[in-house]
Write a protein that holds these residues in place. Structure first.
Motif, short mmCIF file in Angstrom:
data_model
loop_
_atom_site.label_atom_id
_atom_site.label_comp_id
_atom_site.label_asym_id
_atom_site.label_seq_id
_atom_site.Cartn_x
_atom_site.Cartn_y
_atom_site.Cartn_z
N UNK A 1 -46.20 0.84 14.62
CA UNK A 1 -45.88 0.88 13.05
C UNK A 1 -47.01 1.08 12.17
N UNK A 5 -46.78 1.77 5.71
CA UNK A 5 -45.28 2.17 5.67
C UNK A 5 -44.73 0.59 5.31
N UNK A 6 -44.83 -0.64 6.19
CA UNK A 6 -44.28 -1.78 6.10
C UNK A 6 -44.37 -2.42 4.42
N UNK A 9 -42.10 -1.10 1.95
CA UNK A 9 -40.72 -1.60 2.04
C UNK A 9 -40.73 -3.01 1.55
N UNK A 396 -37.16 -6.50 3.47
CA UNK A 396 -37.10 -5.13 3.88
C UNK A 396 -36.38 -4.11 3.25
N UNK A 399 -35.27 2.70 4.24
CA UNK A 399 -36.14 3.75 4.53
C UNK A 399 -35.46 4.93 4.32
N UNK B 65 -36.32 -2.04 10.55
CA UNK B 65 -36.12 -0.99 9.84
C UNK B 65 -34.81 -0.61 9.54
N UNK B 66 -34.27 -0.84 8.17
CA UNK B 66 -33.04 -0.44 7.77
C UNK B 66 -33.30 1.18 7.28
N UNK B 68 -32.15 4.90 6.07
CA UNK B 68 -31.20 5.74 5.48
C UNK B 68 -30.60 7.03 6.24
#
Lengths: 401, 401
Positions: A1, A5-6, A9, A396, A399, B65-66, B68
């Motif tokens: 990961x 990126x994290x 979010x 979070x 994405x 991770x949610x 899209x």
């Protein structure tokens, strides 16, 4: 990961996450067909929590890898321990609560014995008493030079943490311990141009130490190994947007927590009760709490199955105090396994429980190795637990569209 | 997985794979100890299929991770959604069935209101009716310039897809929406030299639009954001050697299917029955079928637990029509979870069923979240499902001797 990126979010919310780490939690049955330490322990509170949790087995570093405490903790903290290596010198310094700066170079030091020709006769100086180690450390602290500051902190017996502070100090250095007696200690050599200054200062320190210790047999010389700087680890705040606090009574764990930017909370005493009290006292000031239980590992490493069972039961008895605080997400896990059967750390995946209002509970009312093997988290890298915990704490964002 | 690697293992055969994607399939119980939507639904056909299937839980993008809908679909289609990002502008254009070329730059557009000084008073132009949006889109289509072609397609109300077609157009562009009122729209700025031409044309379009819309209050200005080009995704044919077809009634899903080179089949009507009929009609002409069920997600996002249950039951009732076609491999899964409890997409792993003659069946005669947690596929990245499906369709050769 990818960490960036994290970060992108992150969602600002008020939820709280508690992570209870029983050191070396994972175990093994003492005989085929038997139960592990955790399965043997009477844990009504953890079992009730498990019924409302997702269970899984975490792999701290990699399949078949037996982790040290540093990598084990980095893993469950959400970092890839193969990417962020904590050198042995750094661990030694963290273990004595030394405030390591980002440019400091740390090493494991120990007193040793040499003969008249300077050849090693005992690499551990007969394990001198800690008090004598402290006396000699004072002597070493008198060594001064321009351009770099030296620090010497006794660990115990013949062991001490050695730190050099200054600018432009690299840590690509060879160690001085030849790993055998009958030969002289090796000089420190730089493995790249950026570490030449460090090598020069380290050798200067050793030369001065040799003179100061000349009449201190058996501790008449020193060895230095595991030279390392702190890895540049992104903090919990940078990475997860969390104000994180650590409750731990042993130096090394406080140190690793500091390394990831946690605030180390004062603990009045060194019992588990004291640790839970510290957590309660600071509950309103942080978003994330790491609480470390050392004695599960100590019992496992001592091969004391029943003592490890009792420590787990002691933690279980304190769980209602945590639940009374109404945490949004609770993680109960370990940094690695330490089965009493093996009397050491081991590679076995670690039982892990993730509790929260939005967790998809497995409906398994038991916290144990085999119960966790049937859980919905599956067998997962330890570093994946934090992103899942953050999602469950609704921290979070989505994405992509 | 290296794509080139999979290509080399292609085997030419006649087997057929069907992938039924219930959008937002994964769910949660409405209260602790309860059942999820899928577990609540009466699904005799899916349960019977499950008994002959391998079950598992898929992670669409990454732990916690949610996703899209774009990344969620790329994942279950076999692509790493972190590698192939679909920008918002591209999704908007795909959603209105716009045939996006590889060099086109797409953006999300919307009409907005500005005052006499050009300051924003309503970023959505009072959500004008779709019919008015269409009228104004016609007006914007009169904007012409040398070197680039502009396209404007109404989405609904104030929203439209904006596309620039020409050579040498980069998509590293800033958006014009300042995300607040009382200030002017921002100019488009290029974030790299390769996007300067795009920025110039986009600003030219905006300037012409401002003039054309001057007397059209409340829709007297436009905002553009999410500039993006299509990611260069290898097609299903290149990657898996599959002639792939898509059955989907919503534009965005047809668009993502097109992006990976699927042939989008015509559907007479917009019901599930119509979709299954389209699949039957084209069964002999393709090797792979993706069939998309939208209403599971719509119900989940609306927080309507029972409606989601009913949609799942509707899909179950149609499964015999698929099985009658004797597919070699069937995948039943979702692109992400959308629990009614959360009224939104979520990070929870997605129940997944893999049926086929050579599947090692788990012998679990139930299709549900907890059943899948016990399945032999384990918890796995969604992108790993397609390689496993291909193998079960005997479309992968042996690797190595």
């Amino acid at each position: 990961m990818d960490y960036k990126f994290l970060q992108d979010l992150d969602v600002p919310v008020q939820t709280k996450i508690a992570m209870i780490i029983m050191d070396g939690l994972g175990g093994l049955p003492m005989e085929p067909g038997g139960k592990t330490e955790l399965e043997t322990a009477r844990t009504p509170n953890l079992d009730a929590l498990a019924a409302q949790s997702a269970l899984g087995l975490t792999v701290p570093v990699g399949p078949g890898i037996t982790p040290g405490s540093g990598p084990g903790h980095l893993g469950i903290f959400g970092y890839d321990p193969l990417h962020y290596e904590i050198g042995r010198g750094v661990l030694e310094a963290l273990g004595v609560d030394f405030e390591l700066g980002p440019d400091d170079v740390a090493a494991r030091g120990n007193f040793c014995s040499v003969d008249g020709a300077g050849l090693l006769t005992d690499r551990r100086a007969g394990r001198i008493p800690t008090d004598l180690g402290k006396e000699l450390a004072k002597l070493l602290r008198t060594i001064k030079t321009d351009g770099v500051e030296f620090f010497v902190e006794t660990v115990k017996e013949h062991r001490f943490a050695f730190v050099m502070r200054g600018s432009g100090l690299g840590d690509a250095l060879t160690e001085t311990d030849p790993q055998k007696t009958g030969v002289a200690a090796l000089p420190v050599r730089a493995l790249n141009p950026g570490s030449e200054k460090s090598a020069m200062f380290a050798n200067h320190f050793i030369e001065q130490a040799r003179k100061l210790l000349a009449d201190k047999h058996p501790a008449n010389m020193i060895l230095l190994r595991g030279f390392a700087k702190s890895p540049a680890v992104p903090t919990y705040h940078e990475l997860f947007g969390l104000r994180a606090a650590a409750v731990a009574v042993n130096g090394m764990y406080r140190g690793v927590a500091k390394l990831v930017g946690m605030t180390v909370l004062p603990v009045d005493g060194d019992t588990l009760v004291d640790e839970f009290a510290a957590l309660e006292k600071n509950w309103h000031d942080f978003d994330f709490f790491y609480l470390h239980v050392k004695k599960t590992d100590t019992a496992g490493e001592a091969g004391d199955f029943l003592r490890k069972v009792r420590v787990i039961e002691e933690v279980d008895a304190l769980m209602p105090r945590l639940i009374a605080l109404k945490p949004d997400v609770v993680i109960v896990s370990g940094d690695h396994s330490s089965p009493a059967l093996l009397k050491s750390h081991s590679w076995h995946p670690v039982p892990t429980l993730l509790y929260g209002k939005y967790v998809r509970a497995d409906g398994i009312a038991q916290f144990g190795e085999r119960a966790c093997a049937r859980g919905g988290l599956g067998v997962l890298p330890a570093k994946d637990v934090m992103p899942i915990a953050l999602a469950n704490a609704q921290r979070s964002a989505k994405f992509g569209a």
